[in-house]
Design a protein around this motif. Structure first.
Motif, mmCIF file in Angstrom:
data_model
loop_
_atom_site.group_PDB
_atom_site.id
_atom_site.type_symbol
_atom_site.label_atom_id
_atom_site.label_comp_id
_atom_site.label_asym_id
_atom_site.label_seq_id
_atom_site.Cartn_x
_atom_site.Cartn_y
_atom_site.Cartn_z
ATOM 1 N N VAL A 180 1.113 7.862 0.630
ATOM 2 C CA VAL A 180 -0.109 7.450 1.843
ATOM 3 C C VAL A 180 -1.665 7.421 1.228
ATOM 4 C CG1 VAL A 180 -0.995 7.797 4.484
ATOM 5 C CG2 VAL A 180 2.134 8.164 3.105
ATOM 6 N N PRO A 181 -1.832 6.091 1.483
ATOM 7 C CA PRO A 181 -3.896 6.579 1.276
ATOM 8 C C PRO A 181 -3.895 7.992 2.031
ATOM 9 C CG PRO A 181 -2.686 4.277 1.489
ATOM 10 C CD PRO A 181 -1.961 5.135 2.545
ATOM 11 N N GLY A 182 -4.995 8.111 1.364
ATOM 12 C CA GLY A 182 -6.096 9.427 1.512
ATOM 13 C C GLY A 182 -6.781 8.832 2.889
ATOM 14 N N MET A 223 0.549 -1.154 0.036
ATOM 15 C CA MET A 223 0.044 0.536 0.051
ATOM 16 C C MET A 223 0.822 1.449 0.328
ATOM 17 S SD MET A 223 -3.079 1.228 2.655
ATOM 18 C CE MET A 223 -3.604 -0.025 1.867
ATOM 19 N N TYR A 224 2.195 0.887 1.021
ATOM 20 C CA TYR A 224 2.813 2.323 0.784
ATOM 21 C C TYR A 224 4.462 1.468 0.467
ATOM 22 C CZ TYR A 224 5.183 6.087 3.166
ATOM 23 O OH TYR A 224 6.980 6.546 3.009
ATOM 24 N N LYS A 225 4.628 2.594 -0.972
ATOM 25 C CA LYS A 225 6.485 1.591 -0.540
ATOM 26 C C LYS A 225 7.047 3.300 -1.201
ATOM 27 C CE LYS A 225 9.682 -0.095 -1.465
ATOM 28 N NZ LYS A 225 10.681 -0.701 -0.506
ATOM 29 N N ASP A 239 -3.258 14.402 -3.608
ATOM 30 C CA ASP A 239 -2.414 14.843 -4.363
ATOM 31 C C ASP A 239 -1.859 16.266 -4.063
ATOM 32 O OD1 ASP A 239 -2.006 12.010 -5.069
ATOM 33 O OD2 ASP A 239 -3.373 11.575 -6.029
ATOM 34 N N ASP A 240 -3.242 16.363 -4.440
ATOM 35 C CA ASP A 240 -3.293 18.342 -4.104
ATOM 36 C C ASP A 240 -2.189 18.779 -3.473
ATOM 37 O OD1 ASP A 240 -5.008 18.929 -6.220
ATOM 38 O OD2 ASP A 240 -6.911 18.409 -4.755
ATOM 39 N N LEU A 293 4.321 4.912 10.891
ATOM 40 C CA LEU A 293 6.032 5.543 10.625
ATOM 41 C C LEU A 293 5.845 6.728 9.876
ATOM 42 C CD1 LEU A 293 7.611 2.110 10.310
ATOM 43 C CD2 LEU A 293 8.302 3.699 12.162
ATOM 44 N N ALA A 294 4.625 6.287 8.535
ATOM 45 C CA ALA A 294 4.094 7.693 8.222
ATOM 46 C C ALA A 294 4.015 8.931 8.508
ATOM 47 C CB ALA A 294 3.433 6.971 6.892
ATOM 48 N N LYS A 295 2.782 8.753 9.562
ATOM 49 C CA LYS A 295 2.895 10.268 10.069
ATOM 50 C C LYS A 295 3.709 10.894 11.318
ATOM 51 C CE LYS A 295 -2.316 8.979 10.697
ATOM 52 N NZ LYS A 295 -2.976 8.525 11.864
ATOM 53 N N GLU A 296 4.903 9.338 11.801
ATOM 54 C CA GLU A 296 6.122 10.626 12.489
ATOM 55 C C GLU A 296 6.869 11.051 11.519
ATOM 56 O OE1 GLU A 296 7.758 7.193 15.143
ATOM 57 O OE2 GLU A 296 5.922 6.635 15.270
#
Length: 215
Positions: free
Chosen positions: A128-130, A1-3, A138-139, A94-97
């Protein structure tokens, strides 16, 4: 999902005392070198273990130099790459951090490392997924990429990451333009290992772009 893979570079300023410059620069070089190995050369459990250790090191880097934007930038890069290696919903924390760390860097000095925090944050928003799962947008990614280019129009990393985003968005003509700029940037002596892998990724993505443009 996230790479995601990221490879960005350090520009030192002359505003720090010599002792602080030496300690900070040595720590950063060590993190950059370990990141290149973990991100490009390791797989599966070995990669996860390497990123676990590296995230601890980058957190200490921030603790030791909390007022320098580049420490927060590279902590964000490490955490974002760790999220990419981990994958799935478990990587969202982790992405949020990483997002928080990069935003902190921008609050300290948005010009640090030629605006690298903008490109890194843009890539997070694009990967990251919306809502309602994640914070992807994306904007916002588009806006941040353009801000990054304002600081580093010819850089290898910013142009590659923006080119990758444009490819995903289906803008193949502009993606090719950005990738050609990234390719022309060559390989930096200070980041040879990372840039060699980055150039391979650029060539691979250019082949995909050219294939799309021929249709």
């Amino acid at each position: 999902m996230y790479k995601m893979t990221l490879a960005l570079y350090l520009v030192f300023t002359s505003v720090f005392p010599a002792s602080a410059y030496a300690g900070e620069s040595q720590d950063l070089v060590a993190i950059q070198q370990k990141w290149a190995i973990a991100n490009y050369e390791l797989k599966d459990d070995a990669q996860i273990e390497a990123f676990t250790q590296l995230s601890e090191q980058s957190a200490l880097f921030v603790k030791n130099y909390p007022n320098l934007a580049q420490t927060h930038i590279w902590n964000g890069i490490v955490l974002a790459s760790f999220a990419g290696a981990k994958g799935g919903l478990g990587a969202l924390g982790l992405a949020k951090e990483a997002k928080t760390s990069l935003e902190q860097a921008l609050s300290i000095d948005g010009t640090a490392l030629d605006g690298s925090a903008y490109a890194s944050l843009a890539t997070l928003y694009s990967k990251v997924p919306g809502w309602p799962i994640g914070f992807g947008d994306d904007d916002k990614a588009e806006k941040l990429f353009k801000q990054a280019l304002a600081f580093n129009l010819e850089g290898i990393d910013t142009n590659y990451l923006y080119g990758e985003y444009l490819y995903d968005e289906g803008d193949y003509k502009e993606a090719k333009a950005r990738l050609l700029v990234a390719q022309a940037a060559g390989i930096r002596d200070t980041r040879a290992k990372a840039d060699e892998y980055r150039q391979q990724a650029i060539s691979q993505l250019l082949a995909k772009v050219n294939k799309k443009l021929k249709r």
